[in-house]
Design a protein around this motif. Structure first.
Motif, mmCIF file in Angstrom:
data_model
loop_
_atom_site.group_PDB
_atom_site.id
_atom_site.type_symbol
_atom_site.label_atom_id
_atom_site.label_comp_id
_atom_site.label_asym_id
_atom_site.label_seq_id
_atom_site.Cartn_x
_atom_site.Cartn_y
_atom_site.Cartn_z
ATOM 1 N N ILE A 37 0.881 -1.167 0.000
ATOM 2 C CA ILE A 37 0.000 0.000 0.000
ATOM 3 C C ILE A 37 0.918 1.215 0.000
ATOM 4 C CG2 ILE A 37 -0.302 -0.117 2.530
ATOM 5 C CD1 ILE A 37 -3.224 1.059 1.740
ATOM 6 N N TYR A 38 0.838 2.019 -1.054
ATOM 7 C CA TYR A 38 1.824 3.075 -1.266
ATOM 8 C C TYR A 38 1.260 4.483 -1.123
ATOM 9 C CZ TYR A 38 4.857 -0.626 -2.854
ATOM 10 O OH TYR A 38 5.614 -1.763 -2.899
ATOM 11 N N ASP A 39 -0.013 4.587 -0.860
ATOM 12 C CA ASP A 39 -0.651 5.900 -0.831
ATOM 13 C C ASP A 39 -1.322 6.092 0.525
ATOM 14 O OD1 ASP A 39 -2.399 8.092 -1.178
ATOM 15 O OD2 ASP A 39 -2.458 7.746 -3.336
ATOM 16 N N ASP A 40 -0.911 7.129 1.255
ATOM 17 C CA ASP A 40 -1.515 7.397 2.563
ATOM 18 C C ASP A 40 -2.990 7.753 2.447
ATOM 19 O OD1 ASP A 40 0.437 7.027 4.687
ATOM 20 O OD2 ASP A 40 1.582 8.631 3.750
ATOM 21 N N THR A 41 -3.396 8.274 1.290
ATOM 22 C CA THR A 41 -4.819 8.572 1.078
ATOM 23 C C THR A 41 -5.626 7.281 1.028
ATOM 24 O OG1 THR A 41 -4.235 10.566 -0.181
ATOM 25 C CG2 THR A 41 -6.484 9.729 -0.420
ATOM 26 N N ASP A 42 -5.118 6.272 0.291
ATOM 27 C CA ASP A 42 -5.781 4.963 0.261
ATOM 28 C C ASP A 42 -5.790 4.344 1.652
ATOM 29 O OD1 ASP A 42 -6.299 5.102 -2.442
ATOM 30 O OD2 ASP A 42 -4.524 3.950 -3.021
ATOM 31 N N LEU A 43 -4.679 4.466 2.361
ATOM 32 C CA LEU A 43 -4.584 3.909 3.712
ATOM 33 C C LEU A 43 -5.641 4.517 4.624
ATOM 34 C CD1 LEU A 43 -3.093 2.177 5.836
ATOM 35 C CD2 LEU A 43 -1.596 4.157 6.220
ATOM 36 N N LYS A 44 -5.771 5.821 4.585
ATOM 37 C CA LYS A 44 -6.765 6.505 5.423
ATOM 38 C C LYS A 44 -8.176 6.054 5.049
ATOM 39 C CE LYS A 44 -8.225 11.121 6.907
ATOM 40 N NZ LYS A 44 -8.006 12.593 6.753
ATOM 41 N N TYR A 45 -8.412 5.845 3.756
ATOM 42 C CA TYR A 45 -9.740 5.462 3.281
ATOM 43 C C TYR A 45 -10.156 4.084 3.802
ATOM 44 C CZ TYR A 45 -13.546 4.419 0.034
ATOM 45 O OH TYR A 45 -14.768 4.071 -0.497
ATOM 46 N N ILE A 46 -9.218 3.133 3.826
ATOM 47 C CA ILE A 46 -9.572 1.772 4.246
ATOM 48 C C ILE A 46 -9.469 1.564 5.757
ATOM 49 C CG2 ILE A 46 -8.874 0.801 2.021
ATOM 50 C CD1 ILE A 46 -6.328 -0.231 3.376
ATOM 51 N N THR A 47 -8.956 2.535 6.478
ATOM 52 C CA THR A 47 -8.812 2.404 7.929
ATOM 53 C C THR A 47 -10.171 2.515 8.605
ATOM 54 O OG1 THR A 47 -6.579 3.337 7.899
ATOM 55 C CG2 THR A 47 -7.747 3.387 10.000
ATOM 56 N N PRO A 48 -10.579 1.498 9.378
ATOM 57 C CA PRO A 48 -11.879 1.560 10.054
ATOM 58 C C PRO A 48 -11.978 2.757 11.004
ATOM 59 C CG PRO A 48 -11.001 -0.671 10.107
ATOM 60 C CD PRO A 48 -9.905 0.214 9.611
ATOM 61 N N LYS A 49 -13.177 3.187 11.251
ATOM 62 C CA LYS A 49 -13.426 4.328 12.133
ATOM 63 C C LYS A 49 -12.867 4.058 13.531
ATOM 64 C CE LYS A 49 -17.179 7.318 13.776
ATOM 65 N NZ LYS A 49 -18.656 7.523 13.799
ATOM 66 N N ASN A 50 -12.243 5.063 14.088
ATOM 67 C CA ASN A 50 -11.646 5.010 15.426
ATOM 68 C C ASN A 50 -10.426 4.099 15.512
ATOM 69 O OD1 ASN A 50 -13.625 6.801 16.451
ATOM 70 N ND2 ASN A 50 -15.035 5.088 16.813
ATOM 71 N N TYR A 51 -9.852 3.732 14.365
ATOM 72 C CA TYR A 51 -8.598 2.984 14.329
ATOM 73 C C TYR A 51 -7.454 3.944 13.994
ATOM 74 C CZ TYR A 51 -10.360 -1.822 14.696
ATOM 75 O OH TYR A 51 -10.902 -2.999 15.153
ATOM 76 N N TYR A 52 -6.234 3.468 14.238
ATOM 77 C CA TYR A 52 -5.035 4.264 13.980
ATOM 78 C C TYR A 52 -4.222 3.590 12.871
ATOM 79 C CZ TYR A 52 -6.294 5.985 18.620
ATOM 80 O OH TYR A 52 -6.967 6.496 19.696
ATOM 81 N N SER A 53 -3.486 4.398 12.112
ATOM 82 C CA SER A 53 -2.633 3.819 11.072
ATOM 83 C C SER A 53 -1.269 4.493 11.084
ATOM 84 C CB SER A 53 -3.275 3.963 9.691
ATOM 85 O OG SER A 53 -3.507 5.332 9.382
ATOM 86 N N LEU A 54 -0.245 3.694 10.759
ATOM 87 C CA LEU A 54 1.107 4.217 10.633
ATOM 88 C C LEU A 54 1.329 4.652 9.189
ATOM 89 C CD1 LEU A 54 3.159 1.562 12.657
ATOM 90 C CD2 LEU A 54 2.152 3.705 13.474
ATOM 91 N N PRO A 55 1.964 5.800 8.954
ATOM 92 C CA PRO A 55 2.236 6.237 7.571
ATOM 93 C C PRO A 55 2.971 5.157 6.800
ATOM 94 C CG PRO A 55 2.817 7.955 9.149
ATOM 95 C CD PRO A 55 2.508 6.727 9.961
ATOM 96 N N VAL A 56 2.627 4.997 5.528
ATOM 97 C CA VAL A 56 3.225 3.919 4.739
ATOM 98 C C VAL A 56 4.734 4.126 4.600
ATOM 99 C CG1 VAL A 56 1.100 3.453 3.471
ATOM 100 C CG2 VAL A 56 2.743 5.076 2.540
ATOM 101 N N SER A 57 5.462 3.026 4.649
ATOM 102 C CA SER A 57 6.915 3.077 4.474
ATOM 103 C C SER A 57 7.243 3.226 2.991
ATOM 104 C CB SER A 57 7.560 1.814 5.035
ATOM 105 O OG SER A 57 7.239 0.694 4.213
ATOM 106 N N ASN A 58 8.504 3.462 2.690
ATOM 107 C CA ASN A 58 8.920 3.597 1.290
ATOM 108 C C ASN A 58 8.611 2.351 0.477
ATOM 109 O OD1 ASN A 58 9.890 6.194 1.588
ATOM 110 N ND2 ASN A 58 11.958 5.524 2.111
ATOM 111 N N CYS A 59 8.641 1.188 1.134
ATOM 112 C CA CYS A 59 8.401 -0.083 0.432
ATOM 113 C C CYS A 59 6.964 -0.572 0.562
ATOM 114 C CB CYS A 59 9.381 -1.137 0.930
ATOM 115 S SG CYS A 59 11.093 -0.754 0.517
ATOM 116 N N GLY A 60 6.063 0.290 1.059
ATOM 117 C CA GLY A 60 4.643 -0.039 1.035
ATOM 118 C C GLY A 60 4.110 -0.835 2.199
ATOM 119 N N ASN A 61 4.754 -0.748 3.366
ATOM 120 C CA ASN A 61 4.258 -1.439 4.559
ATOM 121 C C ASN A 61 3.551 -0.453 5.488
ATOM 122 O OD1 ASN A 61 5.463 -4.152 4.134
ATOM 123 N ND2 ASN A 61 7.383 -2.993 4.235
ATOM 124 N N SER A 62 2.530 -0.942 6.173
ATOM 125 C CA SER A 62 1.849 -0.124 7.172
ATOM 126 C C SER A 62 1.162 -1.037 8.179
ATOM 127 C CB SER A 62 0.822 0.811 6.530
ATOM 128 O OG SER A 62 0.222 1.644 7.513
#
Length: 207
Positions: A37-62
């Motif tokens: 997953i390489y896009d923080d916008t996509d990451l934010k979109y799929i993150t369930p409500k009231n959950y936290y996410s780590l910014p994606v790494s250069n190699c696409g891990n989160s």
């Protein structure tokens, strides 16, 4: 409860992103370990409500988590990386890692080096005796390791083989559950592509 998923950045991701979001919201795990997953916008979109996410790494891990991380950092594994989040859960300290080891049929030497580098970095913050004796910090490693069950990479991680004179020992949750689990589904339209690109003449041979 953990879910580890390689999102797969192929060109149909925009068509799949709503299905991914729905799946994550329908099955609320405590941790989602993500790869490709390489896009923080996509990451934010799929993150369930009231959950936290780590910014994606250069190699696409989160990592997406129900629990707020106390700290996070990226570990350089040469041509790939890993992302680590540190969490306090019921008074216990957990170190959760999502990674994606080197891909390719003839690159097992790179994958075992990935595993070695990862464990050497983990050992700086979590010496083995802490996990083994005091249990002050629990380390959980997940991701797309691109490895067959009897590979040199997994043998090293499970403490069955030495690498560079060094040993470590993780516990495989799949084997402990005594289950035969396939991490690639024949229903996936990329199943045959994945098998053939890894020199499996029959897709059913894919672990």
């Amino acid at each position: 409860k953990f879910l580890s998923s390689n999102i797969d950045r192929y060109e149909d991701l925009p068509q799949r992103i709503d299905k991914i979001k729905k799946a994550f919201n329908n099955k609320l795990y405590d941790f989602y370990l993500l790869q490709e997953i390489y896009d923080d916008t996509d990451l934010k979109y799929i993150t369930p409500k009231n959950y936290y996410s780590l910014p994606v790494s250069n190699c696409g891990n989160s990592i997406i988590s129900r629990i707020k991380p106390n700290n996070s950092f990226v570990i350089d594994l040469e041509e790939v990386d890993a992302i680590c989040g540190q969490y306090e859960i019921n008074g216990n300290n957990f170190q959760i890692i999502s990674t994606h080891f080197t891909w390719g049929t003839a690159r097992e030497n790179k994958r075992v080096e990935n595993a070695y580098r990862l464990d050497m970095e983990i050992a700086k913050t979590t010496p083995f005796y802490l996990n083994h004796e005091k249990q002050d910090i629990f380390t959980i490693l997940g991701g797309d390791l691109n490895s067959e069950p009897d590979s040199a990479t997994l043998r090293f991680l499970l403490g069955k083989d030495l690498y560079k004179g060094y040993s470590t020992q993780y516990i495989d949750s799949f084997s402990k559950a005594n289950k035969n689990i396939y991490t690639s589904s024949p229903k996936n339209k990329y199943f045959i592509r994945t098998a053939l690109s890894n020199n499996f003449p029959n897709p059913k041979m894919l672990p």
